[in-house]
Design an enzyme around this catalytic site. Structure first.
Site, PDB file in Angstrom:
ATOM      1  N   ASP A 145      13.314   5.021   2.966  1.00 34.74           N
ATOM      2  CA  ASP A 145      11.864   5.104   3.147  1.00 34.74           C
ATOM      3  C   ASP A 145      11.166   4.248   2.093  1.00 34.74           C
ATOM      4  O   ASP A 145      10.176   4.671   1.501  1.00 34.74           O
ATOM      5  CB  ASP A 145      11.433   6.579   3.036  1.00 34.74           C
ATOM      6  CG  ASP A 145      10.040   6.809   3.620  1.00 34.74           C
ATOM      7  OD1 ASP A 145       9.582   5.969   4.424  1.00 34.74           O
ATOM      8  OD2 ASP A 145       9.413   7.816   3.256  1.00 34.74           O
ATOM      9  N   LYS A 147       8.733   1.879   0.747  1.00 36.23           N
ATOM     10  CA  LYS A 147       7.420   1.444   1.228  1.00 36.23           C
ATOM     11  C   LYS A 147       6.487   1.332   0.031  1.00 36.23           C
ATOM     12  O   LYS A 147       6.827   1.800  -1.075  1.00 36.23           O
ATOM     13  CB  LYS A 147       6.892   2.431   2.267  1.00 36.23           C
ATOM     14  CG  LYS A 147       6.752   3.830   1.735  1.00 36.23           C
ATOM     15  CD  LYS A 147       6.386   4.816   2.802  1.00 36.23           C
ATOM     16  CE  LYS A 147       6.378   6.199   2.176  1.00 36.23           C
ATOM     17  NZ  LYS A 147       6.456   7.267   3.114  1.00 36.23           N
ATOM     18  N   ASN A 150       5.870   3.945  -2.751  1.00 38.33           N
ATOM     19  CA  ASN A 150       7.000   4.290  -3.625  1.00 38.33           C
ATOM     20  C   ASN A 150       7.276   3.246  -4.695  1.00 38.33           C
ATOM     21  O   ASN A 150       8.228   3.368  -5.451  1.00 38.33           O
ATOM     22  CB  ASN A 150       8.263   4.499  -2.787  1.00 38.33           C
ATOM     23  CG  ASN A 150       8.164   5.710  -1.895  1.00 38.33           C
ATOM     24  OD1 ASN A 150       7.466   6.669  -2.232  1.00 38.33           O
ATOM     25  ND2 ASN A 150       8.815   5.673  -0.757  1.00 38.33           N
ATOM     26  N   ASP A 163      10.984   8.361  -5.592  1.00 42.60           N
ATOM     27  CA  ASP A 163      11.469   9.040  -4.382  1.00 42.60           C
ATOM     28  C   ASP A 163      12.856   8.632  -3.925  1.00 42.60           C
ATOM     29  O   ASP A 163      13.269   8.980  -2.833  1.00 42.60           O
ATOM     30  CB  ASP A 163      10.497   8.889  -3.211  1.00 42.60           C
ATOM     31  CG  ASP A 163       9.445   9.991  -3.214  1.00 42.60           C
ATOM     32  OD1 ASP A 163       9.530  10.873  -4.081  1.00 42.60           O
ATOM     33  OD2 ASP A 163       8.556   9.973  -2.354  1.00 42.60           O
ATOM     34  N   THR A 185       2.580   4.569   8.648  1.00 41.47           N
ATOM     35  CA  THR A 185       2.880   3.322   9.348  1.00 41.47           C
ATOM     36  C   THR A 185       4.384   3.074   9.539  1.00 41.47           C
ATOM     37  O   THR A 185       5.174   3.335   8.645  1.00 41.47           O
ATOM     38  CB  THR A 185       2.266   2.125   8.595  1.00 41.47           C
ATOM     39  OG1 THR A 185       2.698   0.920   9.220  1.00 41.47           O
ATOM     40  CG2 THR A 185       2.681   2.090   7.136  1.00 41.47           C
TER      41      THR A 185
END
Ligand code: ADE
Length: 326
Positions: A145, A147, A150, A163, A185
């Site tokens: 994840d 993005k 993060n 994260d 998104t």
């Protein structure tokens, strides 16, 4: 002690509450699907920290207790200068609190949003990102994840990824159906995830790194459209155009990162040997605090300081979901 407001609560935390008499909790820094992150200061040392509050109820409802424990032990083991450190984990009856290293510079992408980065600066952040991704992948940890939210910066403008290790938990919570509408998104999501094929966590992270590198250099997303179906189609077909200031070497690397076929997509080892990537790259040297312990059978057991903390009673996670107030 009063519980902090957490994910799903109505109001933000009133400033300067104290948590476990240890942290003065201040402003809300951000929130995600299942957590809220606050700025806080450790009372004894006046050090800044970020505290991520997660509702226990949500974790229990999703049957995710084991996942949370596993994720915490993963996060504890990750030690890299470009990864936000997990300092400690606290809990009361309602919530679990992750006390994290504070990244003073805020989100990297708020800087890109103001103006795109030079190729030189884009390379520097991409190198730091790949160093993190390589480090985690070699330990079997996949973010899945990656993005903009993060990617944070410290006071020296170095990248701090957050994260890593909580990602599987995020996934699980999404899959139980409760929170999927809050996912945000899909712009960073690899095509094989959209295709709902089985996917390889390492390959998926590399795709996201490709999107991040594109955004650093261009100042906008490679696959974008207000209509989600059109955006999906663009990701799926993998056709993108680089802005005119992009050098041929960077263009070539981007097309290897944003290869829709995970089997032929570039790997971390290949990235590290890429001529555009290599310029000025210094591999991070790690300092491992290994200690040798003897067990009863006189076998040598090697543990580092973090393993010891993880196993020591002060960091025992077995009571994490017991309903005991501090
Ligand atoms: N926002 C989310 N996590 C953060 C952290 N560790 N430091 C600063 N801001 C954050």
């Amino acid at each position: 002690m009063p519980a902090l407001e957490g994910a799903g609560d109505e109001s933000p935390s009133p400033a300067e509450k104290t948590l476990f008499k240890k942290y003065e909790v201040g402003r809300l820094l951000g929130y995600g699907a299942f957590a809220k992150v606050y700025h806080a200061r450790e009372v004894q040392t006046a050090q800044n920290v970020a505290i991520k509050a997660i509702s226990k109820q949500r974790i229990l409802k999703g049957g995710l207790t084991a996942n949370v424990k596993r994720e915490i032990s993963i996060m504890r083991r990750l030690r890299h200068p470009n990864i936000v450190r997990l300092r400690e984990v606290l809990a009361n009856t309602k919530k679990i609190y992750f006390v994290l290293e504070f990244a003073k510079g805020g989100e990297l992408f708020s800087k890109v949003a103001k103006s795109r980065f030079s190729e030189h600066l884009s390379r520097r952040y991409f190198q730091q990102l790949i160093s993190v991704v390589g480090y985690c992948h070699s330990r079997g940890v996949y973010h899945r994840d990656l993005k903009p939210e993060n990617l944070l910066l410290d006071e020296n403008w170095n990248l701090k990824v957050t994260d890593f290790g909580l990602s599987a938990l995020t996934d699980q919570i999404r899959h139980d159906g409760l929170l999927h509408t809050l996912c945000g998104t899909p712009a960073y999501v690899a095509p094989e995830i959209l295709a709902k094929k089985g996917y390889d966590g390492a390959k998926v992270d590399i795709w996201s790194c490709g999107i991040i590198l594109f955004v650093l250099n261009a100042g906008y997303l490679p696959f974008n459209d207000p209509n989600l179906m059109i955006m999906y189609r663009k990701i799926y077909t993998g056709e993108f155009r680089v802005p005119k200031w992009t050098s041929p070497d960077l263009k070539r690397l981007l097309s290897r990162l944003l290869d829709t076929n995970p089997q032929t997509r570039i790997t971390v080892d290949e990235i590290i040997n890429d001529s555009w990537f290599k310029i000025g790259y210094k591999e991070v040297e790690f300092h491992h605090d290994y200690l040798e312990l003897k067990d009863d059978g006189d076998n040598l057991k090697v543990m580092n300081a973090f393993d010891i903390l993880t196993f020591s009673s002060g960091y025992n996670l077995s009571g994490l979901f017991d309903d005991r107030e501090e």
